[in-house]
Design an enzyme around this catalytic site. Structure first.
Site, PDB file in Angstrom:
ATOM      1  N   ASP A  66       0.877  -1.181   0.000  1.00  0.00           N
ATOM      2  CA  ASP A  66       0.000   0.000   0.000  1.00  0.00           C
ATOM      3  C   ASP A  66       0.910   1.225   0.000  1.00  0.00           C
ATOM      4  O   ASP A  66       2.129   1.099  -0.145  1.00  0.00           O
ATOM      5  CB  ASP A  66      -0.925  -0.038   1.239  1.00  0.00           C
ATOM      6  CG  ASP A  66      -2.243   0.697   1.001  1.00  0.00           C
ATOM      7  OD1 ASP A  66      -2.217   1.788   0.402  1.00  0.00           O
ATOM      8  OD2 ASP A  66      -3.297   0.176   1.413  1.00  0.00           O
ATOM      9  N   PRO A  68       3.286   4.103   1.427  1.00  0.00           N
ATOM     10  CA  PRO A  68       4.249   3.927   2.528  1.00  0.00           C
ATOM     11  C   PRO A  68       3.680   4.219   3.913  1.00  0.00           C
ATOM     12  O   PRO A  68       3.908   3.462   4.860  1.00  0.00           O
ATOM     13  CB  PRO A  68       5.377   4.902   2.166  1.00  0.00           C
ATOM     14  CG  PRO A  68       5.329   4.964   0.665  1.00  0.00           C
ATOM     15  CD  PRO A  68       3.877   4.861   0.294  1.00  0.00           C
ATOM     16  N   ASN A  69       2.902   5.293   4.050  1.00  0.00           N
ATOM     17  CA  ASN A  69       2.389   5.659   5.371  1.00  0.00           C
ATOM     18  C   ASN A  69       1.455   4.587   5.938  1.00  0.00           C
ATOM     19  O   ASN A  69       1.525   4.243   7.124  1.00  0.00           O
ATOM     20  CB  ASN A  69       1.649   7.009   5.274  1.00  0.00           C
ATOM     21  CG  ASN A  69       1.207   7.508   6.625  1.00  0.00           C
ATOM     22  OD1 ASN A  69       2.021   7.605   7.550  1.00  0.00           O
ATOM     23  ND2 ASN A  69      -0.073   7.793   6.758  1.00  0.00           N
ATOM     24  N   THR A 121       4.595 -16.687  -7.468  1.00  0.00           N
ATOM     25  CA  THR A 121       4.883 -17.816  -8.370  1.00  0.00           C
ATOM     26  C   THR A 121       3.678 -18.138  -9.255  1.00  0.00           C
ATOM     27  O   THR A 121       3.811 -18.847 -10.240  1.00  0.00           O
ATOM     28  CB  THR A 121       5.271 -19.079  -7.564  1.00  0.00           C
ATOM     29  OG1 THR A 121       4.360 -19.214  -6.473  1.00  0.00           O
ATOM     30  CG2 THR A 121       6.675 -18.975  -7.026  1.00  0.00           C
TER      31      THR A 121
HETATM   32  O1  C5P Z   1       0.792 -26.974   1.404  1.00  0.00           O
HETATM   33  P1  C5P Z   1       2.034 -26.366   0.834  1.00  0.00           P
HETATM   34  O2  C5P Z   1       3.313 -27.013   1.355  1.00  0.00           O
HETATM   35  O3  C5P Z   1       2.009 -26.279  -0.677  1.00  0.00           O
HETATM   36  O4  C5P Z   1       2.024 -24.878   1.417  1.00  0.00           O
HETATM   37  C1  C5P Z   1       2.957 -23.913   1.021  1.00  0.00           C
HETATM   38  C2  C5P Z   1       2.653 -22.607   1.688  1.00  0.00           C
HETATM   39  O5  C5P Z   1       3.517 -21.609   1.164  1.00  0.00           O
HETATM   40  C3  C5P Z   1       1.241 -22.097   1.466  1.00  0.00           C
HETATM   41  O6  C5P Z   1       0.845 -21.375   2.637  1.00  0.00           O
HETATM   42  C4  C5P Z   1       1.386 -21.165   0.290  1.00  0.00           C
HETATM   43  O7  C5P Z   1       0.411 -20.151   0.284  1.00  0.00           O
HETATM   44  C5  C5P Z   1       2.776 -20.589   0.540  1.00  0.00           C
HETATM   45  N1  C5P Z   1       3.446 -20.091  -0.663  1.00  0.00           N
HETATM   46  C6  C5P Z   1       3.725 -20.880  -1.765  1.00  0.00           C
HETATM   47  N2  C5P Z   1       4.369 -20.359  -2.849  1.00  0.00           N
HETATM   48  C7  C5P Z   1       4.730 -19.067  -2.857  1.00  0.00           C
HETATM   49  C8  C5P Z   1       4.468 -18.262  -1.768  1.00  0.00           C
HETATM   50  C9  C5P Z   1       3.805 -18.806  -0.676  1.00  0.00           C
HETATM   51  O8  C5P Z   1       3.414 -22.062  -1.749  1.00  0.00           O
HETATM   52  N3  C5P Z   1       5.395 -18.601  -3.902  1.00  0.00           N
END
Ligand code: C5P
Length: 234
Positions: A66, A68-69, A121
């Site tokens: 969001d 900065p503030n 991702t």
């Molecule tokens: O169940 P699992 O091992 O896939 O969970 C991975 C966790 O990491 C979840 O909370 C997911 O939202 C989070 N996460 C992810 N990939 C990312 C960022 C966060 O799987 N790039």
């Protein structure tokens, strides 16, 4: 800095998460717990205090982004919740990340770890170019955002274990990599695409692995957690 296994407690309510954590009551090592938006918005900030009182460290995964503030003031609230680690989107700019650090810093100068999300991702290079008009290769964007986070004074990034070596090379060995996408060899992959075992994540230099379903959906979550710790930490 010690490596650790963070258990992603992706439950929708208080009862479910506390019932799950009850299973670890007699464990000498209390799991580091990740609380995400689903649980935080569903159960409210009290769930953080309650899990903290049980002796767990907490990574509050709310991915702030969001002006900065607003981020600074919100981070001050999270600081008062006494979390151990929290995060934001590097996309919010270096100015926003610096404001976040200010908000998170306690009067004595200490603060929880602050980690950046670079590109989610779930965002493909195609979408990044077509929808977001970011006309650079995805790995270049990820590394650039990581360096921005480093420049702002953050402690590390969320990334794939496969990206840990490049992040450490570019941002320094002390810049933390917090890595989801971890599966036991032969285990169910689910919706994750590129997965790594805890042992491989260790070889690649990840500082923290974030493990959800391989532990939370396991018939014996305590044994699964111990296996992660054995492979990744010990
Ligand atoms: O169940 P699992 O091992 O896939 O969970 C991975 C966790 O990491 C979840 O909370 C997911 O939202 C989070 N996460 C992810 N990939 C990312 C960022 C966060 O799987 N790039």
């Amino acid at each position: 800095m010690g490596k650790d296994v963070i258990v992603a407690c992706d439950f929708s309510g208080r009862e479910a998460v506390l019932q799950f954590l009850d299973k670890f009551e007699n464990e000498p090592r209390k799991p580091y717990v990740k609380i995400g938006m689903e649980l935080f918005y569903g159960a409210g900030p009290e769930i953080v205090r309650e899990i903290k009182r049980r002796g767990h460290r907490i990574f509050l995964d709310l991915k702030l982004c969001d002006i900065p503030n607003t981020v600074k003031k919100s981070m001050a609230v999270l600081r008062d919740l006494d979390v151990d680690m929290t995060n934001l989107h590097a996309f919010g700019t270096i100015e926003m990340m610096k404001a976040a650090i200010e908000g998170l810093t306690r009067p004595d100068g200490t603060r929880p770890l602050l980690i950046a999300v670079t590109q989610l991702t779930s965002t493909s290079e195609e979408r990044m170019r077509g929808e977001l008009l970011i006309d650079r290769p995805l790995p270049e964007v990820v590394m650039h955002y990581a360096r921005n986070a480093r420049a702002a004074g953050l402690d590390g990034v969320v990334c794939s274990p496969l990206e840990s070596p490049a992040v450490h090379e570019s941002c320094g060995a002390g810049f933390i990599t917090v890595t989801p996408g971890v599966r036991f060899s032969g285990g169910a992959v689910g919706d994750q695409v590129r997965v790594t075992t805890p042992a491989r994540a260790r070889e690649l230099g990840s500082d923290y692995i974030v493990v959800g379903r391989p532990i939370t959906a396991n018939d014996d979550p305590v044994a699964a957690y111990r296996k992660c710790v054995n492979e990744f930490v010990d």
